[in-house]
Write an enzyme that holds these catalytic residues in place. Sequence first.
Site, PDB file in Angstrom:
ATOM      1  N   GLY A   1      -9.303   3.941   6.725  1.00 36.12           N
ATOM      2  CA  GLY A   1      -9.039   5.354   6.950  1.00 36.12           C
ATOM      3  C   GLY A   1      -7.586   5.684   7.224  1.00 36.12           C
ATOM      4  O   GLY A   1      -7.113   6.753   6.851  1.00 36.12           O
TER       5      GLY A   1
ATOM      6  N   MET B   1     -12.044   4.293  -1.089  1.00 37.67           N
ATOM      7  CA  MET B   1     -12.774   4.509   0.166  1.00 37.67           C
ATOM      8  C   MET B   1     -13.471   5.856   0.023  1.00 37.67           C
ATOM      9  O   MET B   1     -13.117   6.846   0.658  1.00 37.67           O
ATOM     10  CB  MET B   1     -11.793   4.487   1.351  1.00 37.67           C
ATOM     11  CG  MET B   1     -11.310   3.075   1.669  1.00 37.67           C
ATOM     12  SD  MET B   1      -9.798   3.071   2.667  1.00 37.67           S
ATOM     13  CE  MET B   1      -8.580   3.284   1.382  1.00 37.67           C
TER      14      MET B   1
ATOM     15  N   GLY C   1      -3.354   4.034   7.840  1.00 35.65           N
ATOM     16  CA  GLY C   1      -2.385   2.953   7.883  1.00 35.65           C
ATOM     17  C   GLY C   1      -1.923   2.765   9.325  1.00 35.65           C
ATOM     18  O   GLY C   1      -2.214   3.589  10.196  1.00 35.65           O
ATOM     19  N   GLY C   2      -1.223   1.684   9.570  1.00 35.63           N
ATOM     20  CA  GLY C   2      -0.579   1.478  10.867  1.00 35.63           C
ATOM     21  C   GLY C   2      -1.483   1.084  12.019  1.00 35.63           C
ATOM     22  O   GLY C   2      -1.076   1.205  13.175  1.00 35.63           O
TER      23      GLY C   2
ATOM     24  N   GLY D   1       0.987  -2.084   4.197  1.00 31.42           N
ATOM     25  CA  GLY D   1       1.485  -0.722   4.059  1.00 31.42           C
ATOM     26  C   GLY D   1       2.650  -0.459   4.975  1.00 31.42           C
ATOM     27  O   GLY D   1       3.817  -0.593   4.600  1.00 31.42           O
ATOM     28  N   SER D   2       2.347  -0.109   6.236  1.00 37.17           N
ATOM     29  CA  SER D   2       3.410   0.290   7.163  1.00 37.17           C
ATOM     30  C   SER D   2       4.450  -0.810   7.371  1.00 37.17           C
ATOM     31  O   SER D   2       5.642  -0.523   7.484  1.00 37.17           O
ATOM     32  CB  SER D   2       2.807   0.731   8.497  1.00 37.17           C
ATOM     33  OG  SER D   2       1.928  -0.238   8.993  1.00 37.17           O
TER      34      SER D   2
ATOM     35  N   ASP E   1      -6.754  -6.423   4.182  1.00 38.97           N
ATOM     36  CA  ASP E   1      -6.122  -5.096   4.195  1.00 38.97           C
ATOM     37  C   ASP E   1      -6.226  -4.484   5.582  1.00 38.97           C
ATOM     38  O   ASP E   1      -7.327  -4.261   6.088  1.00 38.97           O
ATOM     39  CB  ASP E   1      -6.845  -4.224   3.150  1.00 38.97           C
ATOM     40  CG  ASP E   1      -6.274  -2.819   3.029  1.00 38.97           C
ATOM     41  OD1 ASP E   1      -5.226  -2.538   3.631  1.00 38.97           O
ATOM     42  OD2 ASP E   1      -6.893  -2.018   2.299  1.00 38.97           O
TER      43      ASP E   1
ATOM     44  N   ASP F   1      -4.649   3.544  -2.142  1.00 36.88           N
ATOM     45  CA  ASP F   1      -5.743   3.870  -1.222  1.00 36.88           C
ATOM     46  C   ASP F   1      -6.279   5.277  -1.454  1.00 36.88           C
ATOM     47  O   ASP F   1      -5.613   6.261  -1.135  1.00 36.88           O
ATOM     48  CB  ASP F   1      -5.245   3.769   0.223  1.00 36.88           C
ATOM     49  CG  ASP F   1      -5.116   2.336   0.679  1.00 36.88           C
ATOM     50  OD1 ASP F   1      -6.114   1.598   0.612  1.00 36.88           O
ATOM     51  OD2 ASP F   1      -4.011   1.959   1.114  1.00 36.88           O
TER      52      ASP F   1
ATOM     53  N   MET G   1     -11.774  -5.958   5.028  1.00 38.42           N
ATOM     54  CA  MET G   1     -10.961  -5.031   5.822  1.00 38.42           C
ATOM     55  C   MET G   1     -10.652  -5.664   7.183  1.00 38.42           C
ATOM     56  O   MET G   1     -11.558  -6.145   7.870  1.00 38.42           O
ATOM     57  CB  MET G   1     -11.688  -3.705   6.038  1.00 38.42           C
ATOM     58  CG  MET G   1     -11.849  -2.844   4.795  1.00 38.42           C
ATOM     59  SD  MET G   1     -10.312  -2.432   3.928  1.00 38.42           S
ATOM     60  CE  MET G   1      -9.392  -1.578   5.215  1.00 38.42           C
TER      61      MET G   1
ATOM     62  N   HIS H   1      -8.099   0.956  -4.346  1.00 41.90           N
ATOM     63  CA  HIS H   1      -9.066   0.746  -3.256  1.00 41.90           C
ATOM     64  C   HIS H   1      -9.769   2.072  -2.994  1.00 41.90           C
ATOM     65  O   HIS H   1      -9.197   2.983  -2.387  1.00 41.90           O
ATOM     66  CB  HIS H   1      -8.302   0.238  -2.029  1.00 41.90           C
ATOM     67  CG  HIS H   1      -9.148   0.036  -0.815  1.00 41.90           C
ATOM     68  ND1 HIS H   1      -8.615  -0.101   0.456  1.00 41.90           N
ATOM     69  CD2 HIS H   1     -10.495  -0.068  -0.657  1.00 41.90           C
ATOM     70  CE1 HIS H   1      -9.589  -0.276   1.331  1.00 41.90           C
ATOM     71  NE2 HIS H   1     -10.744  -0.243   0.687  1.00 41.90           N
TER      72      HIS H   1
ATOM     73  N   HIS I   1      -1.016  -1.272  -4.228  1.00 43.02           N
ATOM     74  CA  HIS I   1      -2.337  -0.952  -3.672  1.00 43.02           C
ATOM     75  C   HIS I   1      -2.437   0.564  -3.490  1.00 43.02           C
ATOM     76  O   HIS I   1      -1.601   1.185  -2.827  1.00 43.02           O
ATOM     77  CB  HIS I   1      -2.474  -1.673  -2.324  1.00 43.02           C
ATOM     78  CG  HIS I   1      -3.815  -1.581  -1.681  1.00 43.02           C
ATOM     79  ND1 HIS I   1      -4.889  -2.371  -2.035  1.00 43.02           N
ATOM     80  CD2 HIS I   1      -4.258  -0.785  -0.666  1.00 43.02           C
ATOM     81  CE1 HIS I   1      -5.926  -2.077  -1.269  1.00 43.02           C
ATOM     82  NE2 HIS I   1      -5.576  -1.106  -0.429  1.00 43.02           N
TER      83      HIS I   1
ATOM     84  N   SER J   1       0.834  -1.203   0.000  1.00 51.79           N
ATOM     85  CA  SER J   1       0.000   0.000   0.000  1.00 51.79           C
ATOM     86  C   SER J   1       0.870   1.255   0.000  1.00 51.79           C
ATOM     87  O   SER J   1       1.592   1.528   0.962  1.00 51.79           O
ATOM     88  CB  SER J   1      -0.913   0.009   1.222  1.00 51.79           C
ATOM     89  OG  SER J   1      -1.493   1.296   1.328  1.00 51.79           O
TER      90      SER J   1
ATOM     91  N   MET K   1      -8.987   8.068  -0.478  1.00 47.21           N
ATOM     92  CA  MET K   1      -9.883   8.429   0.634  1.00 47.21           C
ATOM     93  C   MET K   1     -10.427   9.833   0.407  1.00 47.21           C
ATOM     94  O   MET K   1      -9.662  10.738   0.043  1.00 47.21           O
ATOM     95  CB  MET K   1      -9.125   8.403   1.950  1.00 47.21           C
ATOM     96  CG  MET K   1      -8.442   7.081   2.234  1.00 47.21           C
ATOM     97  SD  MET K   1      -7.581   7.164   3.804  1.00 47.21           S
ATOM     98  CE  MET K   1      -6.813   5.562   3.854  1.00 47.21           C
TER      99      MET K   1
HETATM  100  C1  DX5 Z   1      -6.543   1.537   5.404  1.00 44.14           C
HETATM  101  C2  DX5 Z   1      -6.048   1.233   4.006  1.00 44.14           C
HETATM  102  C3  DX5 Z   1      -4.921   0.291   3.990  1.00 44.14           C
HETATM  103  C4  DX5 Z   1      -3.672   0.782   4.670  1.00 44.14           C
HETATM  104  C5  DX5 Z   1      -3.067  -0.412   5.334  1.00 44.14           C
HETATM  105  O1  DX5 Z   1      -7.740   2.194   5.344  1.00 44.14           O
HETATM  106  O2  DX5 Z   1      -7.077   0.693   3.211  1.00 44.14           O
HETATM  107  O3  DX5 Z   1      -4.617  -0.160   2.674  1.00 44.14           O
HETATM  108  O4  DX5 Z   1      -2.725   1.370   3.826  1.00 44.14           O
HETATM  109  O5  DX5 Z   1      -2.005  -0.006   6.110  1.00 44.14           O
HETATM  110  P1  DX5 Z   1      -1.303  -0.970   7.137  1.00 44.14           P
HETATM  111  O6  DX5 Z   1      -0.775  -2.137   6.348  1.00 44.14           O
HETATM  112  O7  DX5 Z   1      -0.238  -0.103   7.716  1.00 44.14           O
HETATM  113  O8  DX5 Z   1      -2.341  -1.383   8.129  1.00 44.14           O
HETATM  114 ZN    ZN Z   2      -6.513  -0.272   1.281  1.00 46.67          ZN
END
Ligand code: DX5
Ligand code: ZN
Length: 216
Positions: free
Chosen positions: A141, A67, A143-144, A196-197, A174, A34, A136, A65, A32, A7, A36
Amino acid sequence: MIKVSPSILSADFSNLGAEAKKMQEAGATWLHIDVMDGHFVPNISFGAPVMKGIRKDFDGIFDVHLMISQPLRYIEDFVKAGADMITFHLECDDDANAVIDAIRAKGVKVGISVKPKTPAEAVKPYLDKVDMVLVMTVEPGFGGQKFMTDMMPKVSQIREWITQSGREIDLQVDGGVNAETAKTCIQAGANVLVAGSYLFSKPDYAAALKTLLLQE
Ligand code: DX5
Ligand code: ZN
């Protein structure tokens, strides 16, 4: 086969193209993206123009993705910006069948996603017309966040329905995915891991990717 979709949300935003390229050189075949809107989720990330800017630096699969509350309005923009696959949320304001048909009409793959509080049953009516289901494993919303193990029965249930359907449908997870939680997801039936993180915080992307890819 397990696929990993890094991500870009956790990448260095002052250097997105270089980050995407580095991840591809490390072995990533998916990226990926994201998106938002600050309405469907309480955060704003970026839109189609930024994604288009990264496109020239990554020639694998752009896994988008959305959102956002009104995906229908933006499908064309994301296809033009280089999406290979567009996943939207069943909790959005638009009619799910209309969104699926609009994505399909543009010749890209279709994914449907559910937030943690939405039950597995919500995806069932669409399994005959989608290419991917995204469960999900955090509230969308940010990461991390911490991985929600209690989403695993949902993953297993959906995997069972996918198997019964006889169709080739990817099952993506995800949120909070790392080397440990990846195992749990795969055991439950997921075959596409978004991370992601976990990945972007590592100095060596290739080594980090391997810890997820070598889970089978
Ligand atoms: C959250 C995103 C994810 C996010 C995941 O709303 O849809 O794709 O980047 O981040 P990690 O892997 O850090 O949880
Ligand atoms: Zn995502």
